[in-house]
Design a protein around this motif. Sequence first.
Motif, PDB file in Angstrom:
ATOM      1  N   VAL A  75      -0.127  24.486  18.881  1.00  0.00           N
ATOM      2  CA  VAL A  75      -0.425  22.893  19.530  1.00  0.00           C
ATOM      3  C   VAL A  75      -0.794  23.239  20.901  1.00  0.00           C
ATOM      4  O   VAL A  75      -1.844  22.557  21.305  1.00  0.00           O
ATOM      5  N   ASN A  76      -0.281  24.029  21.625  1.00  0.00           N
ATOM      6  CA  ASN A  76      -0.535  24.301  23.112  1.00  0.00           C
ATOM      7  C   ASN A  76      -2.106  24.813  23.247  1.00  0.00           C
ATOM      8  O   ASN A  76      -2.831  24.415  24.200  1.00  0.00           O
ATOM      9  N   LEU A  77      -2.506  25.658  22.152  1.00  0.00           N
ATOM     10  CA  LEU A  77      -3.868  26.052  22.090  1.00  0.00           C
ATOM     11  C   LEU A  77      -4.955  24.914  21.582  1.00  0.00           C
ATOM     12  O   LEU A  77      -6.114  25.445  21.460  1.00  0.00           O
ATOM     13  N   ASN A  78      -4.453  23.905  21.181  1.00  0.00           N
ATOM     14  CA  ASN A  78      -5.325  22.805  20.679  1.00  0.00           C
ATOM     15  C   ASN A  78      -6.122  23.415  19.213  1.00  0.00           C
ATOM     16  O   ASN A  78      -7.007  23.002  19.158  1.00  0.00           O
ATOM     17  N   ALA A  79      -5.037  23.970  18.613  1.00  0.00           N
ATOM     18  CA  ALA A  79      -5.627  24.509  17.216  1.00  0.00           C
ATOM     19  C   ALA A  79      -6.149  23.511  16.180  1.00  0.00           C
ATOM     20  O   ALA A  79      -5.409  22.545  15.975  1.00  0.00           O
ATOM     21  N   ARG A  80      -7.305  23.429  15.609  1.00  0.00           N
ATOM     22  CA  ARG A  80      -7.763  22.359  14.705  1.00  0.00           C
ATOM     23  C   ARG A  80      -7.624  20.914  15.335  1.00  0.00           C
ATOM     24  O   ARG A  80      -7.382  20.088  14.648  1.00  0.00           O
ATOM     25  N   GLY A  81      -7.562  20.767  16.651  1.00  0.00           N
ATOM     26  CA  GLY A  81      -7.577  19.543  17.602  1.00  0.00           C
ATOM     27  C   GLY A  81      -6.103  19.267  17.650  1.00  0.00           C
ATOM     28  O   GLY A  81      -6.234  17.755  18.013  1.00  0.00           O
ATOM     29  N   LEU A  82      -5.230  19.712  17.378  1.00  0.00           N
ATOM     30  CA  LEU A  82      -3.727  19.412  17.627  1.00  0.00           C
ATOM     31  C   LEU A  82      -3.558  19.352  18.999  1.00  0.00           C
ATOM     32  O   LEU A  82      -3.939  20.020  19.731  1.00  0.00           O
ATOM     33  N   GLY A 101       0.121  28.757  25.693  1.00  0.00           N
ATOM     34  CA  GLY A 101       0.012  28.856  24.113  1.00  0.00           C
ATOM     35  C   GLY A 101      -0.439  30.252  23.707  1.00  0.00           C
ATOM     36  O   GLY A 101       0.027  30.830  22.814  1.00  0.00           O
ATOM     37  N   GLY A 102      -1.219  30.788  24.353  1.00  0.00           N
ATOM     38  CA  GLY A 102      -1.719  32.201  24.282  1.00  0.00           C
ATOM     39  C   GLY A 102      -0.656  33.222  24.097  1.00  0.00           C
ATOM     40  O   GLY A 102      -0.662  33.816  23.173  1.00  0.00           O
ATOM     41  N   PHE A 103       0.004  33.199  25.361  1.00  0.00           N
ATOM     42  CA  PHE A 103       1.049  34.146  25.407  1.00  0.00           C
ATOM     43  C   PHE A 103       2.275  33.985  24.652  1.00  0.00           C
ATOM     44  O   PHE A 103       2.826  34.853  23.998  1.00  0.00           O
ATOM     45  N   GLY A 104       2.430  32.543  24.180  1.00  0.00           N
ATOM     46  CA  GLY A 104       3.373  32.164  23.218  1.00  0.00           C
ATOM     47  C   GLY A 104       3.030  32.687  21.908  1.00  0.00           C
ATOM     48  O   GLY A 104       3.929  33.270  21.090  1.00  0.00           O
ATOM     49  N   LEU A 147       3.481  27.428  31.216  1.00  0.00           N
ATOM     50  CA  LEU A 147       3.812  26.239  30.692  1.00  0.00           C
ATOM     51  C   LEU A 147       4.303  25.405  32.084  1.00  0.00           C
ATOM     52  O   LEU A 147       4.134  24.274  32.190  1.00  0.00           O
ATOM     53  N   ALA A 148       5.396  26.087  32.510  1.00  0.00           N
ATOM     54  CA  ALA A 148       5.853  25.353  33.731  1.00  0.00           C
ATOM     55  C   ALA A 148       5.029  25.117  34.935  1.00  0.00           C
ATOM     56  O   ALA A 148       4.768  23.872  35.482  1.00  0.00           O
ATOM     57  N   CYS A 149       3.788  26.089  35.136  1.00  0.00           N
ATOM     58  CA  CYS A 149       2.999  25.648  36.194  1.00  0.00           C
ATOM     59  C   CYS A 149       1.809  24.702  35.663  1.00  0.00           C
ATOM     60  O   CYS A 149       1.534  23.913  36.423  1.00  0.00           O
ATOM     61  N   GLY A 150       1.746  24.815  34.288  1.00  0.00           N
ATOM     62  CA  GLY A 150       0.745  23.552  33.710  1.00  0.00           C
ATOM     63  C   GLY A 150       1.765  22.240  34.056  1.00  0.00           C
ATOM     64  O   GLY A 150       0.905  21.137  34.199  1.00  0.00           O
ATOM     65  N   ALA A 151       2.843  22.017  33.935  1.00  0.00           N
ATOM     66  CA  ALA A 151       3.677  20.579  34.137  1.00  0.00           C
ATOM     67  C   ALA A 151       3.456  20.472  35.520  1.00  0.00           C
ATOM     68  O   ALA A 151       3.325  19.198  35.751  1.00  0.00           O
ATOM     69  N   TYR A 152       3.379  21.609  36.401  1.00  0.00           N
ATOM     70  CA  TYR A 152       3.381  20.927  37.800  1.00  0.00           C
ATOM     71  C   TYR A 152       2.134  20.756  38.133  1.00  0.00           C
ATOM     72  O   TYR A 152       2.048  19.773  38.974  1.00  0.00           O
ATOM     73  N   ALA A 153       1.151  21.332  37.657  1.00  0.00           N
ATOM     74  CA  ALA A 153      -0.314  21.004  37.711  1.00  0.00           C
ATOM     75  C   ALA A 153      -0.557  19.548  37.355  1.00  0.00           C
ATOM     76  O   ALA A 153      -1.207  18.818  37.994  1.00  0.00           O
ATOM     77  N   ASN A 154       0.051  19.251  36.191  1.00  0.00           N
ATOM     78  CA  ASN A 154      -0.152  17.796  35.566  1.00  0.00           C
ATOM     79  C   ASN A 154       0.365  16.931  36.749  1.00  0.00           C
ATOM     80  O   ASN A 154       0.271  15.596  36.942  1.00  0.00           O
ATOM     81  N   ASP A 155       1.561  17.321  37.209  1.00  0.00           N
ATOM     82  CA  ASP A 155       2.382  16.338  38.422  1.00  0.00           C
ATOM     83  C   ASP A 155       1.443  16.225  39.416  1.00  0.00           C
ATOM     84  O   ASP A 155       1.276  15.003  40.232  1.00  0.00           O
TER      85      ASP A 155
END
Length: 301
Positions: free
Chosen positions: A98-105, A248-251, A225-233
Amino acid sequence: MAEPVHHNNALEKDMSAQSAASTGLNGAGQHPAAYRGGGFDYSNPMAHIHSGNETRLPAFGGEFQPGLWRSVEARKFANPAPLGLSAFALTTFVLSAVNLNARGLSAPNIAVPLALGYGGIVQLLAGMWEMAVGNTFGATALSSYGGFWIAYGILLTPHWNILGAGGPYATDAVKAIDPKMGESAVGIFLTGWFIFTTILLLCTLRSTVMFFLLFFTLDLAFLMLACGAYANDNNAMEASHKLNQAGGGFGMIAAFLAWYNAFAGIADSSNSFFLIPVFHFPWSEKGRENRVANKTERQTA
């Protein structure tokens, strides 16, 4: 005339060995090989508690054990590590897709059933069984990540409405989501798991490459993912999207490494035509043992 004293060398040797065993020292005043882990004298006395006369094997991700561990055959319990690793791997795989937006998710709610059931409850049970077999690291790690998935599933459950409109992180005026509170809260949540994973990562530095890489990639996933949340903030939406994809890639890599270690713990000569390598670090007990063996072979040749 005094009679000569006859020494029973075998008996004296046996008594000397028993005396050394009772003190935990060999004739040179050092811990015996079972205590030294193949030549290394542990400074931590807690490492000697379960040694005794049992065979101690090198670190192994298939047992979720970063230090010397007891053979599975010597226990009455099955090895719970592959179950916990598999539960972690599948749940991480789905969320990472999902984090990689696979198949549009884009919505992560598909991970909720897995997070609560398989990655949560099943992994938590595996962690408790690790406690029963005496594996402190495995019990701590699997139980904690089981708790993480249960908490994350609750976080995404609409019924709880933790991050949704009208929830605790919504503005009072229009009851809309306030990203400066919601995203910051998620970022702090993930940062805490990044710190915890770093602590576990430090405990794998003397284990195997595949075991270390599992926690290394998972640690980077939490960080991204934590940095992504802060960037969204901070309204840096493009940066947030890229960071979430990196997480998502590292996960995804962490998920396959978890499956790899799980397979290593399941496969043996009775059920598999091949065994996969785990690659011991050269500074680990097994690595030093291999170096000594290779050196001896060269000298013999």
